[in-house]
Design a protein around this motif. Structure first.
Motif, short mmCIF file in Angstrom:
data_model
loop_
_atom_site.label_atom_id
_atom_site.label_comp_id
_atom_site.label_asym_id
_atom_site.label_seq_id
_atom_site.Cartn_x
_atom_site.Cartn_y
_atom_site.Cartn_z
N LEU A 1 -26.36 2.35 22.01
CA LEU A 1 -25.63 3.60 21.85
C LEU A 1 -24.23 3.52 22.45
O LEU A 1 -23.32 4.23 22.01
CB LEU A 1 -26.40 4.75 22.49
CG LEU A 1 -27.67 5.20 21.76
CD1 LEU A 1 -28.37 6.31 22.54
CD2 LEU A 1 -27.33 5.67 20.35
N SER A 2 -24.03 2.65 23.43
CA SER A 2 -22.70 2.49 24.03
C SER A 2 -21.75 1.75 23.10
O SER A 2 -20.54 1.71 23.36
CB SER A 2 -22.81 1.74 25.36
OG SER A 2 -23.57 2.48 26.30
N ALA B 1 -37.96 -4.44 21.96
CA ALA B 1 -37.44 -3.08 22.08
C ALA B 1 -37.51 -2.58 23.51
O ALA B 1 -37.55 -1.36 23.74
CB ALA B 1 -38.21 -2.14 21.15
N GLN B 2 -37.51 -3.49 24.48
CA GLN B 2 -37.45 -3.08 25.88
C GLN B 2 -36.14 -2.34 26.14
O GLN B 2 -35.09 -2.73 25.64
CB GLN B 2 -37.56 -4.29 26.79
CG GLN B 2 -38.88 -5.05 26.72
CD GLN B 2 -40.01 -4.35 27.45
OE1 GLN B 2 -39.81 -3.35 28.13
NE2 GLN B 2 -41.21 -4.89 27.30
N VAL B 3 -36.21 -1.27 26.92
CA VAL B 3 -35.02 -0.46 27.19
C VAL B 3 -33.89 -1.32 27.75
O VAL B 3 -32.72 -1.13 27.41
CB VAL B 3 -35.37 0.69 28.16
CG1 VAL B 3 -34.10 1.40 28.63
CG2 VAL B 3 -36.30 1.69 27.48
N ASP B 4 -34.23 -2.29 28.60
CA ASP B 4 -33.21 -3.14 29.19
C ASP B 4 -32.50 -4.01 28.16
O ASP B 4 -31.41 -4.52 28.42
CB ASP B 4 -33.83 -4.05 30.25
CG ASP B 4 -34.45 -3.27 31.39
OD1 ASP B 4 -34.13 -2.08 31.53
OD2 ASP B 4 -35.25 -3.85 32.15
N LEU C 1 -38.74 5.11 20.41
CA LEU C 1 -37.46 5.13 21.12
C LEU C 1 -36.36 5.25 20.06
O LEU C 1 -35.75 4.26 19.67
CB LEU C 1 -37.28 3.85 21.94
CG LEU C 1 -36.05 3.76 22.85
CD1 LEU C 1 -36.15 4.78 23.98
CD2 LEU C 1 -35.92 2.35 23.43
N PRO C 2 -36.10 6.46 19.57
CA PRO C 2 -35.27 6.64 18.36
C PRO C 2 -33.78 6.45 18.58
O PRO C 2 -32.97 7.37 18.40
CB PRO C 2 -35.60 8.07 17.94
CG PRO C 2 -35.96 8.77 19.21
CD PRO C 2 -36.65 7.74 20.07
N VAL C 3 -33.40 5.24 18.94
CA VAL C 3 -32.00 4.91 19.16
C VAL C 3 -31.25 4.85 17.83
O VAL C 3 -30.11 5.36 17.71
CB VAL C 3 -31.88 3.56 19.90
CG1 VAL C 3 -30.44 3.08 19.93
CG2 VAL C 3 -32.43 3.68 21.32
N LEU C 4 -31.85 4.24 16.82
CA LEU C 4 -31.12 3.99 15.58
C LEU C 4 -30.76 5.26 14.81
O LEU C 4 -29.63 5.35 14.29
CB LEU C 4 -31.92 3.04 14.69
CG LEU C 4 -32.07 1.62 15.24
CD1 LEU C 4 -32.81 0.74 14.25
CD2 LEU C 4 -30.71 1.01 15.56
N PRO C 5 -31.64 6.26 14.68
CA PRO C 5 -31.22 7.48 13.98
C PRO C 5 -30.00 8.13 14.62
O PRO C 5 -29.16 8.71 13.92
CB PRO C 5 -32.46 8.37 14.08
CG PRO C 5 -33.60 7.43 14.21
CD PRO C 5 -33.07 6.30 15.05
N PRO D 1 -42.91 0.49 28.02
CA PRO D 1 -43.60 1.70 28.50
C PRO D 1 -43.54 2.87 27.53
O PRO D 1 -44.40 3.75 27.58
CB PRO D 1 -42.85 2.03 29.81
CG PRO D 1 -42.26 0.73 30.25
CD PRO D 1 -41.90 0.01 28.98
N HIS D 2 -42.52 2.89 26.63
CA HIS D 2 -42.39 4.03 25.74
C HIS D 2 -43.36 3.99 24.56
O HIS D 2 -43.44 4.95 23.79
CB HIS D 2 -40.95 4.15 25.22
CG HIS D 2 -40.43 2.90 24.59
ND1 HIS D 2 -39.61 2.03 25.27
CD2 HIS D 2 -40.60 2.37 23.36
CE1 HIS D 2 -39.29 1.02 24.48
NE2 HIS D 2 -39.88 1.20 23.31
#
Length: 275
Positions: free
Chosen positions: A89-90, A80-83, A113-117, A162-163
Motif C-alpha cells: 500500500l505504501s 502473504a505474511q504481513v511482514d 488480508l484485502p490489500v489488493l482491492p 495469523p490472519h
C-alpha cells in the motif's frame, strides 16, 4: 546478476522517549531484497513498509539505477505474511506495479488480508499468476524486463499467516522459495524467506545454488549451543554455494563471528552480492 538486501535504510529511528536511536532493523524487514541483471531493471522480492519508504527516500539507492526510480515496479511475493506484503500500500500512487504471486497468495490478499482491492484504487496493478497450486509444486516463470533471468517457484512449508481463518492449514502455494538462474552466466540464487522446514525438493535446489538466502528453518532453536542449530550449520557448511546468507538478527558479536567461522554471513541493509 546482483542481489541487494533491503531492510529499510540506515537513517536513525525514533525511540519511545523521542530521541534518535541507532538504526536497528527489526525482524519485520527480513526477507526483502532486489534482484537485477545489470540492465537497469530490478525485481523486488517481497515488500515491507520500511523498504517501501526506503525506495522513496534513501539516496544511497541512487547508485543502483532503475531501482528507486523504476518506470514499472516489479514485485514477487513469496507468501502473504504481513511482514512481506505490508509495504504494497505504501507503493500507491507511484509507478505501475507488476505483481507476481501464486493463486493462494492472490486469494489471501483479496479476502483474508484485502490489500489488493484497496491498492488497485490508487495504482495500476498488473497480476501475474505463478502457477504453484494443487499438485503442481514447482513452476518456472519470467519477469517482464528481465529476460536474462529465469525464475522457478518451489512450494515450501511455512507457518500460516495469523490472519488466515482458524483451522486453515497450509496449502500448496501459500509460500514459495525462488530459484533464479542467470541465463548469461549460469549462476543460480536460491531465496527462501520464511522457510520453516527443508524437504528433499528444497534441498536439491539448494545444492545447485551458487548463492543461498535463507531464513532459519528452526525458529525456536536460537541457542547457539542447541543441537538443532548445529545440524542446520552442518547442513549449510556442506552445501557448495559460494555465498550463504541468513536473514537473522544476531546482535551478539561473538555469535556473529561464530556464524562467520562457519562460512555463513548474516544479512544487513545494503548488502550486495554479485554473481
Amino acid at each position: 546478476m546482483k542481489v541487494l538486501i533491503l531492510r529499510g535504510g540506515t537513517q536513525p529511528r525514533r525511540v519511545r522517549d523521542g530521541k534518535a536511536g541507532a538504526a536497528t532493523p527489526s525482524t519485520r524487514e527480513r526477507g526483502v531484497m532486489a534482484l537485477g541483471s545489470g540492465s537497469g531493471h530490478w525485481v523486488l522480492v517481497n515488500m515491507s513498509s520500511a523498504v517501501a519508504h526506503q525506495l522513496d527516500s534513501d539516496g544511497g539507492l541512487d547508485s543502483h539505477p532503475g531501482l528507486s526510480d523504476a518506470d514499472v515496479r516489479a514485485v514477487v511475493l513469496t507468501d502473504a505474511q504481513v511482514d512481506h506484503v505490508g509495504g504494497l500500500l505504501s507503493l500507491r500512487g507511484g509507478a505501475p506495479i507488476d505483481l507476481y504471486a501464486t493463486p493462494a497468495v492472490f486469494e489471501q490478499l483479496t479476502t483474508a488480508l484485502p490489500v489488493l482491492p484497496v491498492l488497485q484504487h490508487y495504482s495500476d496493478v498488473h497480476w501475474h499468476v505463478v502457477p504453484v497450486a494443487g499438485d503442481r509444486r514447482v513452476a518456472s516463470f519470467r519477469v517482464e524486463g528481465l529476460p536474462s533471468l529465469e525464475f522457478t517457484a518451489v512450494a515450501t512449508r511455512s507457518t500460516p499467516p495469523p490472519h488466515l481463518a482458524r483451522g486453515e492449514g497450509p496449502g500448496v502455494g501459500d509460500s514459495i522459495a525462488l530459484a533464479v538462474r542467470d541465463l548469461a552466466t549460469g549462476q543460480r540464487v536460491f531465496c527462501a524467506p520464511g522457510l520453516s522446514q527443508i524437504g528433499a525438493t528444497e534441498f536439491e535446489w539448494m545444492r545447485e545454488a551458487d548463492c543461498l538466502l535463507l531464513d532459519h528453518p528452526q525458529p525456536a532453536a536460537q541457542d547457539p549451543a542447541s543441537a538443532d542449530l548445529q545440524i542446520w550449520r552442518d547442513l549449510l557448511r556442506r552445501l557448495p554455494a559460494r555465498h550463504k546468507v541468513l536473514f537473522d538478527d544476531v546482535r551478539d558479536a561473538a555469535a556473529r563471528a561464530e556464524w562467520a567461522d562457519q562460512g555463513i554471513a548474516l544479512a544487513y541493509d545494503g548488502m550486495e552480492i554479485e554473481l
